[in-house]
Design an enzyme around this catalytic site. Structure first.
Site, PDB file in Angstrom:
ATOM      1  N   ASP A 133      -2.250 -67.015  84.123  1.00 18.10           N
ATOM      2  CA  ASP A 133      -2.420 -68.225  84.917  1.00 18.10           C
ATOM      3  C   ASP A 133      -2.825 -69.324  83.957  1.00 18.10           C
ATOM      4  O   ASP A 133      -3.638 -69.103  83.065  1.00 18.10           O
ATOM      5  CB  ASP A 133      -3.508 -68.031  85.977  1.00 18.10           C
ATOM      6  CG  ASP A 133      -3.469 -69.155  86.995  1.00 18.10           C
ATOM      7  OD1 ASP A 133      -2.419 -69.340  87.639  1.00 18.10           O
ATOM      8  OD2 ASP A 133      -4.470 -69.877  87.136  1.00 18.10           O
ATOM      9  N   THR A 152       5.572 -61.926  86.822  1.00 21.09           N
ATOM     10  CA  THR A 152       6.226 -63.241  86.849  1.00 21.09           C
ATOM     11  C   THR A 152       7.695 -63.051  87.181  1.00 21.09           C
ATOM     12  O   THR A 152       8.261 -61.979  86.947  1.00 21.09           O
ATOM     13  CB  THR A 152       6.115 -63.968  85.486  1.00 21.09           C
ATOM     14  OG1 THR A 152       6.721 -65.257  85.606  1.00 21.09           O
ATOM     15  CG2 THR A 152       6.807 -63.209  84.375  1.00 21.09           C
ATOM     16  N   LYS A 174       9.379 -66.639  80.242  1.00 21.76           N
ATOM     17  CA  LYS A 174       8.089 -66.044  79.866  1.00 21.76           C
ATOM     18  C   LYS A 174       8.300 -64.626  79.333  1.00 21.76           C
ATOM     19  O   LYS A 174       7.685 -64.240  78.332  1.00 21.76           O
ATOM     20  CB  LYS A 174       7.167 -65.968  81.088  1.00 21.76           C
ATOM     21  CG  LYS A 174       6.309 -67.193  81.290  1.00 21.76           C
ATOM     22  CD  LYS A 174       5.232 -66.947  82.341  1.00 21.76           C
ATOM     23  CE  LYS A 174       4.591 -68.254  82.755  1.00 21.76           C
ATOM     24  NZ  LYS A 174       3.657 -68.101  83.877  1.00 21.76           N
ATOM     25  N   HIS A 228      -1.294 -72.324  74.223  1.00 22.89           N
ATOM     26  CA  HIS A 228      -2.301 -71.568  74.962  1.00 22.89           C
ATOM     27  C   HIS A 228      -1.778 -70.172  75.321  1.00 22.89           C
ATOM     28  O   HIS A 228      -2.445 -69.180  75.127  1.00 22.89           O
ATOM     29  CB  HIS A 228      -2.692 -72.361  76.212  1.00 22.89           C
ATOM     30  CG  HIS A 228      -1.525 -72.846  77.033  1.00 22.89           C
ATOM     31  ND1 HIS A 228      -0.400 -73.419  76.475  1.00 22.89           N
ATOM     32  CD2 HIS A 228      -1.283 -72.827  78.374  1.00 22.89           C
ATOM     33  CE1 HIS A 228       0.462 -73.745  77.428  1.00 22.89           C
ATOM     34  NE2 HIS A 228      -0.051 -73.391  78.591  1.00 22.89           N
ATOM     35  N   ARG A 229      -0.523 -70.116  75.796  1.00 20.61           N
ATOM     36  CA  ARG A 229       0.031 -68.830  76.234  1.00 20.61           C
ATOM     37  C   ARG A 229       0.293 -67.917  75.049  1.00 20.61           C
ATOM     38  O   ARG A 229      -0.012 -66.734  75.088  1.00 20.61           O
ATOM     39  CB  ARG A 229       1.312 -69.075  77.038  1.00 20.61           C
ATOM     40  CG  ARG A 229       1.755 -67.869  77.861  1.00 20.61           C
ATOM     41  CD  ARG A 229       2.893 -68.185  78.817  1.00 20.61           C
ATOM     42  NE  ARG A 229       2.533 -69.236  79.754  1.00 20.61           N
ATOM     43  CZ  ARG A 229       2.949 -70.495  79.688  1.00 20.61           C
ATOM     44  NH1 ARG A 229       3.773 -70.872  78.724  1.00 20.61           N
ATOM     45  NH2 ARG A 229       2.548 -71.395  80.557  1.00 20.61           N
ATOM     46  N   TYR A 261       4.029 -80.358  82.273  1.00 21.18           N
ATOM     47  CA  TYR A 261       3.319 -81.496  81.702  1.00 21.18           C
ATOM     48  C   TYR A 261       3.597 -81.686  80.206  1.00 21.18           C
ATOM     49  O   TYR A 261       2.980 -82.533  79.561  1.00 21.18           O
ATOM     50  CB  TYR A 261       1.808 -81.339  81.937  1.00 21.18           C
ATOM     51  CG  TYR A 261       1.443 -81.255  83.404  1.00 21.18           C
ATOM     52  CD1 TYR A 261       1.460 -82.393  84.214  1.00 21.18           C
ATOM     53  CD2 TYR A 261       1.110 -80.036  84.001  1.00 21.18           C
ATOM     54  CE1 TYR A 261       1.151 -82.316  85.564  1.00 21.18           C
ATOM     55  CE2 TYR A 261       0.798 -79.950  85.353  1.00 21.18           C
ATOM     56  CZ  TYR A 261       0.819 -81.089  86.127  1.00 21.18           C
ATOM     57  OH  TYR A 261       0.519 -81.022  87.460  1.00 21.18           O
ATOM     58  N   ALA A 311      12.074 -65.702  83.588  1.00 19.46           N
ATOM     59  CA  ALA A 311      12.745 -64.973  82.496  1.00 19.46           C
ATOM     60  C   ALA A 311      12.335 -65.521  81.126  1.00 19.46           C
ATOM     61  O   ALA A 311      12.248 -64.771  80.152  1.00 19.46           O
ATOM     62  CB  ALA A 311      14.255 -65.065  82.657  1.00 19.46           C
ATOM     63  N   PHE A 357       8.511 -77.656  79.697  1.00 25.01           N
ATOM     64  CA  PHE A 357       8.536 -77.843  81.148  1.00 25.01           C
ATOM     65  C   PHE A 357       7.226 -78.528  81.560  1.00 25.01           C
ATOM     66  O   PHE A 357       6.347 -78.799  80.728  1.00 25.01           O
ATOM     67  CB  PHE A 357       8.685 -76.498  81.875  1.00 25.01           C
ATOM     68  CG  PHE A 357       7.488 -75.591  81.716  1.00 25.01           C
ATOM     69  CD1 PHE A 357       7.286 -74.889  80.534  1.00 25.01           C
ATOM     70  CD2 PHE A 357       6.536 -75.465  82.724  1.00 25.01           C
ATOM     71  CE1 PHE A 357       6.168 -74.072  80.373  1.00 25.01           C
ATOM     72  CE2 PHE A 357       5.418 -74.649  82.568  1.00 25.01           C
ATOM     73  CZ  PHE A 357       5.239 -73.954  81.387  1.00 25.01           C
ATOM     74  N   LYS A 361       6.296 -74.144  69.615  1.00 24.82           N
ATOM     75  CA  LYS A 361       5.320 -74.170  70.711  1.00 24.82           C
ATOM     76  C   LYS A 361       4.644 -72.805  70.861  1.00 24.82           C
ATOM     77  O   LYS A 361       3.432 -72.720  71.031  1.00 24.82           O
ATOM     78  CB  LYS A 361       5.998 -74.603  72.017  1.00 24.82           C
ATOM     79  CG  LYS A 361       4.989 -74.790  73.144  1.00 24.82           C
ATOM     80  CD  LYS A 361       5.594 -75.273  74.446  1.00 24.82           C
ATOM     81  CE  LYS A 361       4.592 -75.090  75.572  1.00 24.82           C
ATOM     82  NZ  LYS A 361       5.174 -75.241  76.900  1.00 24.82           N
TER      83      LYS A 361
HETATM   84  P1  IMP Z   1       1.431 -70.934  85.291  1.00 27.24           P
HETATM   85  O1  IMP Z   1       0.144 -70.373  85.775  1.00 27.24           O
HETATM   86  O2  IMP Z   1       1.825 -70.462  83.931  1.00 27.24           O
HETATM   87  O3  IMP Z   1       2.545 -70.810  86.292  1.00 27.24           O
HETATM   88  O4  IMP Z   1       1.175 -72.503  85.093  1.00 27.24           O
HETATM   89  C1  IMP Z   1       0.679 -73.306  86.152  1.00 27.24           C
HETATM   90  C2  IMP Z   1       1.049 -74.736  85.929  1.00 27.24           C
HETATM   91  O5  IMP Z   1       0.378 -75.262  84.787  1.00 27.24           O
HETATM   92  C3  IMP Z   1       2.522 -74.967  85.639  1.00 27.24           C
HETATM   93  O6  IMP Z   1       3.254 -75.046  86.840  1.00 27.24           O
HETATM   94  C4  IMP Z   1       2.471 -76.304  84.904  1.00 27.24           C
HETATM   95  O7  IMP Z   1       2.269 -77.339  85.819  1.00 27.24           O
HETATM   96  C5  IMP Z   1       1.197 -76.178  84.100  1.00 27.24           C
HETATM   97  N1  IMP Z   1       1.487 -75.607  82.766  1.00 27.24           N
HETATM   98  C6  IMP Z   1       1.073 -74.403  82.312  1.00 27.24           C
HETATM   99  N2  IMP Z   1       1.506 -74.172  81.059  1.00 27.24           N
HETATM  100  C7  IMP Z   1       2.216 -75.264  80.711  1.00 27.24           C
HETATM  101  C8  IMP Z   1       2.933 -75.606  79.523  1.00 27.24           C
HETATM  102  O8  IMP Z   1       3.026 -74.866  78.544  1.00 27.24           O
HETATM  103  N3  IMP Z   1       3.541 -76.804  79.548  1.00 27.24           N
HETATM  104  C9  IMP Z   1       3.491 -77.651  80.605  1.00 27.24           C
HETATM  105  N4  IMP Z   1       2.857 -77.372  81.731  1.00 27.24           N
HETATM  106  C10 IMP Z   1       2.207 -76.181  81.794  1.00 27.24           C
END
Ligand code: IMP
Length: 202
Positions: free
Chosen positions: A70, A8, A13, A181-182, A155, A11, A153, A176
């Site tokens: 992802d 990634t 993350k 999820h992360r 949604y 920063a 950020f 958070k």
């Molecule tokens: P990424 O794979 O982590 O880059 O997430 C892909 C997309 O999912 C992001 O660009 C957001 O649109 C959405 N997304 C993922 N995680 C979040 C979150 O924690 N909050 C809000 N939107 C999220």
């Protein structure tokens, strides 16, 4: 100290991941810090595939452990849209204010119990011996009726978490990370990696 390269450029993350990995003795660095630049097309049809595509691309140029994630938002009433296309929904460069407003519009008149949604995150790791690991976690919630909150950020302003009675944009970063999820997927991957370290360090 064992190094993990996380695929990634974000920063925030890296900071979040290092906080979670702090007790493992492993240090997580970004691709930039590792001097790696790759441009991969995330053309998988699942979160796991996309995470693996990114992790494999970076693993092809380093001998360190590589991790990639992802994630996306699944809204049940919209057949799990935007899903793996969350970043690309309505166009990569479209502001989230517009994306959120459009999702709220599509849910106009939809009652509370049908507004269920979740953020999903898959994390993939490619290990120096070529082994691949994937984990997945989610946070369940509902789509609200208006944007609320300034943190986070994407949604976050429309994703309401019943247990907090707040959107994820109204939670602090630490709150958070505890429930997201992360955060959950990272803790699962941490356990997987600990098992791997135990088997390779014997
Ligand atoms: P990424 O794979 O982590 O880059 O997430 C892909 C997309 O999912 C992001 O660009 C957001 O649109 C959405 N997304 C993922 N995680 C979040 C979150 O924690 N909050 C809000 N939107 C999220």
């Amino acid at each position: 100290m064992r190094k993990i390269v996380f695929a990634t450029g974000n920063a925030g993350k890296i900071r979040e991941i290092n906080a979670i990995m702090a007790d493992t003795g492993m240090e997580v660095v970004s691709m930039k810090d590792a001097g790696i630049s790759t441009d991969v097309e995330e053309n998988g049809s699942t979160y796991e595939e996309n995470a693996l595509i990114k992790a494999r691309a970076v693993a092809s140029v380093t001998g360190d452990i590589v991790m990639a994630d992802d994630s996306g938002l699944e809204i049940d009433y919209l057949n799990k849209e935007p899903g793996v296309y969350s970043a690309r929904y309505l166009g990569e460069d479209t502001s989230y204010h517009i994306k959120n407003a459009e999702l709220l519009r599509r849910l106009e008149g939809v009652p509370e119990e049908q507004r269920t949604a979740r953020f999903v995150c898959a994390i993939a790791a490619v290990l120096p011996d070529g082994r691949e690991l994937t984990v997945r976690a989610a946070i369940e919630g509902r789509i609200g009726y208006e944007e609320k909150g300034m943190n986070g950020f994407g949604y976050d302003p429309i994703f309401y978490v019943p247990e907090f009675q707040k959107t994820t944009a109204e939670l602090t970063e630490a709150e958070k990370n505890e429930v997201s999820h992360r955060g959950k997927a990272l803790r699962l991957m941490k356990e997987e990696l600990k098992r791997y370290e135990d088997t390779t360090c014997q």
